[in-house]
Enzyme design. Structure first.
Site, short mmCIF file in Angstrom:
data_model
loop_
_atom_site.label_atom_id
_atom_site.label_comp_id
_atom_site.label_asym_id
_atom_site.label_seq_id
_atom_site.Cartn_x
_atom_site.Cartn_y
_atom_site.Cartn_z
N ASP A 44 0.83 -1.20 0.00
CA ASP A 44 0.00 0.00 0.00
C ASP A 44 0.87 1.25 0.00
OD1 ASP A 44 -2.82 1.16 0.43
OD2 ASP A 44 -1.60 2.19 1.92
N TYR A 49 3.98 9.32 0.22
CA TYR A 49 4.92 8.65 1.13
C TYR A 49 6.38 8.89 0.70
CZ TYR A 49 0.60 6.30 2.61
OH TYR A 49 -0.69 6.03 3.03
N LYS A 78 -1.73 5.91 -4.55
CA LYS A 78 -2.78 6.92 -4.31
C LYS A 78 -2.47 8.24 -5.01
CE LYS A 78 -3.34 4.87 0.27
NZ LYS A 78 -1.97 4.59 0.75
N HIS A 111 -6.52 9.71 -2.50
CA HIS A 111 -5.97 9.63 -1.13
C HIS A 111 -6.87 10.35 -0.11
CE1 HIS A 111 -1.85 9.28 1.07
NE2 HIS A 111 -2.83 9.12 1.91
N ASN A 167 -10.52 7.91 2.88
CA ASN A 167 -10.90 9.02 3.77
C ASN A 167 -12.18 9.72 3.30
OD1 ASN A 167 -8.58 8.81 5.55
ND2 ASN A 167 -7.39 9.53 3.81
N SER A 216 -4.37 0.35 12.25
CA SER A 216 -5.07 -0.63 13.08
C SER A 216 -4.67 -0.57 14.55
CB SER A 216 -4.76 -2.04 12.57
OG SER A 216 -5.21 -2.18 11.26
N PHE A 217 -3.51 0.02 14.86
CA PHE A 217 -3.07 0.10 16.25
C PHE A 217 -3.42 1.45 16.87
CE2 PHE A 217 0.28 -2.70 14.16
CZ PHE A 217 -0.49 -3.85 14.35
N GLY A 218 -4.28 2.22 16.19
CA GLY A 218 -4.79 3.46 16.74
C GLY A 218 -3.74 4.52 16.93
N ALA A 220 -0.85 4.67 17.95
CA ALA A 220 0.58 4.38 17.77
C ALA A 220 1.23 5.18 16.64
CB ALA A 220 0.76 2.88 17.53
N MET A 278 6.62 -7.96 11.22
CA MET A 278 6.01 -8.17 9.89
C MET A 278 5.37 -9.55 9.82
SD MET A 278 8.68 -7.52 6.86
CE MET A 278 9.47 -5.97 6.73
N LYS A 279 6.12 -10.53 10.32
CA LYS A 279 5.67 -11.91 10.25
C LYS A 279 4.44 -12.10 11.17
CE LYS A 279 7.71 -16.53 10.27
NZ LYS A 279 6.98 -17.25 11.31
N ASN A 281 2.32 -9.88 12.13
CA ASN A 281 1.16 -9.21 11.54
C ASN A 281 0.58 -10.04 10.40
OD1 ASN A 281 1.73 -7.13 13.30
ND2 ASN A 281 2.60 -5.76 11.76
P1 NAD Z 1 0.17 0.79 11.74
O1 NAD Z 1 -1.06 0.74 12.55
O2 NAD Z 1 0.44 -0.25 10.76
O3 NAD Z 1 1.46 0.91 12.66
C1 NAD Z 1 1.55 1.83 13.71
C2 NAD Z 1 2.84 1.67 14.47
O4 NAD Z 1 2.89 0.37 15.06
C3 NAD Z 1 4.06 1.77 13.60
O5 NAD Z 1 4.99 2.58 14.28
C4 NAD Z 1 4.58 0.34 13.48
O6 NAD Z 1 5.96 0.31 13.32
C5 NAD Z 1 4.13 -0.28 14.78
N1 NAD Z 1 3.90 -1.73 14.67
C6 NAD Z 1 3.63 -2.44 13.54
N2 NAD Z 1 3.47 -3.75 13.82
C7 NAD Z 1 3.61 -3.88 15.15
C8 NAD Z 1 3.57 -4.99 16.04
N3 NAD Z 1 3.31 -6.22 15.59
N4 NAD Z 1 3.78 -4.76 17.35
C9 NAD Z 1 4.02 -3.53 17.82
N5 NAD Z 1 4.10 -2.41 17.03
C10 NAD Z 1 3.89 -2.60 15.70
O7 NAD Z 1 0.06 2.20 11.17
P2 NAD Z 1 0.03 3.06 9.94
O8 NAD Z 1 1.37 3.07 9.27
O9 NAD Z 1 -0.60 4.31 10.39
O10 NAD Z 1 -1.01 2.39 8.96
C11 NAD Z 1 -0.68 1.32 8.13
C12 NAD Z 1 -0.67 1.73 6.67
O11 NAD Z 1 -1.93 2.29 6.31
C13 NAD Z 1 0.31 2.83 6.30
O12 NAD Z 1 1.62 2.37 6.20
C14 NAD Z 1 -0.27 3.29 4.99
O13 NAD Z 1 0.06 2.41 3.94
C15 NAD Z 1 -1.77 3.23 5.27
N6 NAD Z 1 -2.31 4.52 5.72
C16 NAD Z 1 -3.16 5.18 4.88
C17 NAD Z 1 -3.67 6.41 5.21
C18 NAD Z 1 -4.63 7.10 4.29
O14 NAD Z 1 -4.87 8.30 4.47
N7 NAD Z 1 -5.18 6.43 3.31
C19 NAD Z 1 -3.33 7.00 6.45
C20 NAD Z 1 -2.48 6.31 7.31
C21 NAD Z 1 -1.98 5.07 6.95
#
Ligand code: NAD
Length: 322
Positions: A44, A49, A78, A111, A167, A216-218, A220, A278-279, A281
């Site tokens: 994505d 970016y 995007k 986007h 969005n 997904s992690f809010g 963070a 990564m794995k 997730n």
């Molecule tokens: P994310 O929720 O994937 O990660 C948030 C933080 O958590 C990062 O710092 C990451 O390094 C950390 N993390 C990842 N895996 C973890 C794990 N297993 N344990 C603990 N910490 C972990 O956040 P994100 O980057 O905001 O969103 C994911 C993707 O969504 C982005 O990379 C991007 O491609 C997309 N995105 C899109 C938009 C949009 O406007 N369309 C906005 C934000 C993000």
């Protein structure tokens, strides 16, 4: 077999993808290559970016080494806000494709529903939110209809296999569906237990639009912006309810948050530069939560959005997401 979501145009989209926001340029090619090795097929990306060249290098290496073929991958990118004018869409997509070193995107999204005045890539790329690169916001007159019509022609010309939106809220989606010749295949939105948006999910389902959850992690992702909510709320990865559910299934809190989304039919795109995360997730789809635990997590909803335009500029455009 990695799970897929059937899009409304009949194409399959991997349910678990890899997010590329904030993947630093110096490690990006390696991170993408490692993610392919872990099993990720959906990436994505976005013009904004600023790492599409390096992402392309990562996939080129994997293809060259025979790990995957181009057709095994699902590359998402995007359209940035400054390219919403109808005649700017195709040229910028061609530039983005050249950056990736590919000749089509599997999915190309608007986007944000925000049209800003054009900034030529020779002046600054990616251009960001500000016309002058500092503080000035200059809207463009392009309507969503004008932009969407140009997006549709990308499909006609084979530059994108599917097109979608990100969005967008209900009102704009309903408006877009009035005139769309090609319906959006996906809607990408911020989605986590603090921002569940059940009505928007219901709308997307009814209209046959697949939903991809981001952040997904809010909080963070947003701590660095020093937002009040992001710094004061309990980080979801440390929340007691999430931790308790995680220990019950002998999983990580991160995997519970991701599974809560995928089990409800959403696609996810977590990002991590660390191979072990990564794995973890990627493997979050390998267990099931009970309906009761899913409901408990959904009940954490506080309707708090972190990806606010006000992170990036003064409150003058706060109206964007309603
Ligand atoms: P994310 O929720 O994937 O990660 C948030 C933080 O958590 C990062 O710092 C990451 O390094 C950390 N993390 C990842 N895996 C973890 C794990 N297993 N344990 C603990 N910490 C972990 O956040 P994100 O980057 O905001 O969103 C994911 C993707 O969504 C982005 O990379 C991007 O491609 C997309 N995105 C899109 C938009 C949009 O406007 N369309 C906005 C934000 C993000």
């Amino acid at each position: 077999m990695a799970p897929v979501i059937k899009l409304n145009n009949g194409l399959d989209m991997p349910q678990v993808g890899f997010g590329l926001w904030k993947v630093p340029n110096d490690v990006c090619a390696e991170v993408v290559y490692n993610a392919i090795k872990v099993g990720y097929r959906l990436f994505d990306g976005a013009a904004d970016y600023g790492n599409e060249v390096e992402c392309g290098q990562g996939i080129a290496r994997a293809i060259k080494e025979g790990l995957v073929k181009r057709e095994d991958l699902f590359i998402v990118s995007k359209l940035w806000n400054t390219f919403h004018d109808g005649d700017r869409v195709e040229p910028i997509v061609k530039k983005q494709l050249a950056d990736w070193g590919i000749d089509y995107f599997d999915l190309y999204l608007i986007h944000f529903p925000v049209a800003l005045e054009y900034v030529d890539p020779s002046v600054r790329y990616p251009p960001g939110w500000h016309y002058d690169g500092k503080s000035e916001i200059r809207p463009s007159k392009a309507s969503i209809q004008e932009t969407w019509t140009a997006m549709e022609s990308l499909v006609d010309k084979g530059l994108a296999k599917s097109i979608g939106i990100s969005n967008f809220q209900a009102q704009l989606i309903y408006d877009l569906l009035r005139y769309a010749r090609i319906r959006p295949a996906t809607l990408q939105i911020e989605h986590h237990p603090y921002l569940v948006q059940p009505e928007l999910l219901k709308l997307a389902k009814k209209e046959g639009i697949a939903v991809t959850a981001y952040s997904s992690f809010g909080p963070a992702s947003f701590q660095e912006f020093n937002m009040e909510h992001a710094t004061k709320l309990t980080p979801l990865l440390e929340d007691e309810t999430i931790k308790k559910i995680a220990s019950k299934y002998e999983r990580e809190p991160s995997q519970v948050l991701l599974r809560w989304a995928t089990q409800r039919g959403l696609a996810i795109i977590p990002k991590s530069n660390s191979p072990s995360r990564m794995k973890a997730n990627f493997e979050s789809v390998n267990f099931d939560l009970s309906e009761e635990d899913i409901a408990t997590i959904s009940a954490m909803d506080r309707n708090i959005r972190f990806n606010q335009p006000s992170n990036y500029f003064p409150t003058e455009m706060l109206w964007i997401f309603g």
